[in-house]
Design a protein around this motif. Structure first.
Motif: not given
Ligand code: URA
Length: 433
Positions: A82, A84, A165, A168, A179-180, A183-184, A187, A207
């Motif tokens: 993944h 970012s 998201y 946000r 939060l990031i 979130s990542i 998933k 980010f």
């Protein structure tokens, strides 16, 4: 339990209990908690943070809000990757066939782009006929037989993250590490992989704007992965200028083909090989990183990697001939050269500005519902460290939109110059494992 008390607690930097975190996430998904309270909560998290346990609980609350992908019918250790989020990041297109070519299964779910960052699914859809929706049986069979398959994220994967998201995005609370990270990682956990390699981007297109912040995000995600029994490695990589030379969709597919043929730019080839090497080590193909790196480099040189990409295109419904004839990919009508008005060395290229330029040209979406023009994009002719004379072409804008003044001005503004040759950029800052 009352939402106002939970906001109050977080506002004072107190630690929330697991049932309080579940209350917030479930209440928001079920529309019992309104946007204004959730916004206040997110801002409190932004300023006061969360500890490791809270972040892991938040991650699991996101995972439990929707479907979990069951990969148990796929043989072998499933390794996922993944990023970012970056500009010109076509590395999944390179990594999937590269990792699959040594027999490690890649069962990939990817997203679409939004705003200045691109998405792998959009890039693949620039290949005519390429199916990014496969039924479960075909997905599993393709991974078992060919060691690779890629689909768009199913609609009901981590719906809580999707809803939060979106909030946000409009409440200036995206760039918060807890939060990031949740979130990542939610998933990735819901996608069902056994091991995860994360590409944490740092710089003007990411980010995380500083290396220290990116390392903290990387460490946080590795800890979440470990606490949820997923072997996780994070590589902090440069996004202080767009990756490689192409930004867009069809033009990024073309560049991915060049990387797989061994003709890629140094930055993206190095980062792709690094991420793929950690993936195949986690998958058990090689015992250490440097052996994996050498072997994967040989696989590119031998032509086996590009052959595997052809196979991917074919099994997912596209025409593999485009690998030998990339002009079969969509082409735009206009190609506008942006020229330097001063001489000097390129000292920086604001990747976010180039991402927004590509979006203005039609390559990205301003809103989720927007359609994209696969042929639109930017070719970065000059990159950081290049010596430029006034009048030289900095970049080329590809588009079907005749009026391109805003995009032209923005892409030019993305470039900064200096008289002295700048220090060469690092591609990889840190590996956290
Ligand atoms: N990518 C994600 O999936 N979530 C974030 O919060 C940021 C980047």
């Amino acid at each position: 339990m009352r939402m106002v008390d939970i906001i109050q607690k977080k506002k004072h930097g107190e630690i929330l209990a697991e049932n309080e975190i579940n209350f917030v996430v479930n209440g928001y998904v079920n529309e019992e908690i309104p946007d204004y309270q959730m916004s206040a909560f997110l801002m409190a998290v932004y300023f006061k943070g969360m500890n490791k346990r809270e972040i892991a609980d938040l991650t699991l609350a996101f995972v439990d809000s929707g479907d979990k992908n069951d990969l148990s019918n796929i043989q072998g250790i499933k390794v996922d990757k993944h990023s970012s989020g970056g500009v010109g990041d076509k590395l999944s297109l390179v990594i999937i066939p590269l990792v699959a070519s040594v027999g490690i299964p890649v069962a990939k779910m990817s997203g679409r782009g939004l705003g200045h960052t691109g998405g792998t699914i959009d890039k693949l859809e620039s290949i005519e006929g390429f199916k990014t929706v496969l039924d479960r049986e075909t997905f599993v069979n393709n991974v078992n037989t060919h060691k690779m398959a890629i689909v768009g994220q199913s609609a009901n994967l981590t719906p809580a993250d999707k809803k939060i998201y979106a909030l946000r995005d409009v409440t200036a609370t995206v760039d918060s590490i807890p939060l990031i990270a949740s979130s990542i990682m939610s998933k990735k956990i819901a996608s069902g992989a056994d091991c995860i390699v994360l590409d944490v981007k740092v710089g003007s297109g990411a980010f995380m704007k500083t290396v220290d912040e990116a390392i903290e995000l990387a460490k946080t995600m590795v800890e979440i992965g470990k606490s949820l029994n997923r072997k996780t490695i994070a590589v902090v990589t440069d996004m202080s200028q767009p990756l490689g030379h192409e930004v867009g969709n069809a033009n990024e597919v073309k560049e991915a083909i060049e990387i797989l043929k061994g003709n890629g730019a140094e930055d993206e080839t190095t980062i792709a090989l690094t991420l793929a090497s950690y993936m195949v080590v986690l998958g058990g193909a090689y015992k250490d990183f440097s052996t994996a790196y050498d072997e994967l480099s040989k696989i590119i040189k031998s032509g086996a990697a590009i052959k595997k990409f052809k196979e991917l295109v074919q099994i997912q419904g596209g025409n593999p001939e485009l690998v030998d004839n990339p002009n079969m990919l969509p082409q735009s009508k206009y190609h506008l050269e942006i020229k330097a008005s001063e001489s000097g060395y390129v000292s920086a290229i604001d990747a976010e500005k180039i991402g927004i330029t590509a979006m203005l040209l039609g390559a990205g979406r301003k809103k989720k519902e927007d359609t994209i023009d696969f042929s639109a994009g930017v070719t970065m002719v000059k990159k950081v460290g290049d010596n430029v004379k006034a009048g030289d072409v900095l970049c080329i804008l590809h588009t079907n939109i005749e009026e391109q003044q805003e995009a032209g001005e923005l892409s030019k503004k993305a470039y900064s110059f200096t008289d002295m040759e700048p220090k060469s950029l690092r591609y990889i800052y840190e590996v956290i494992q």
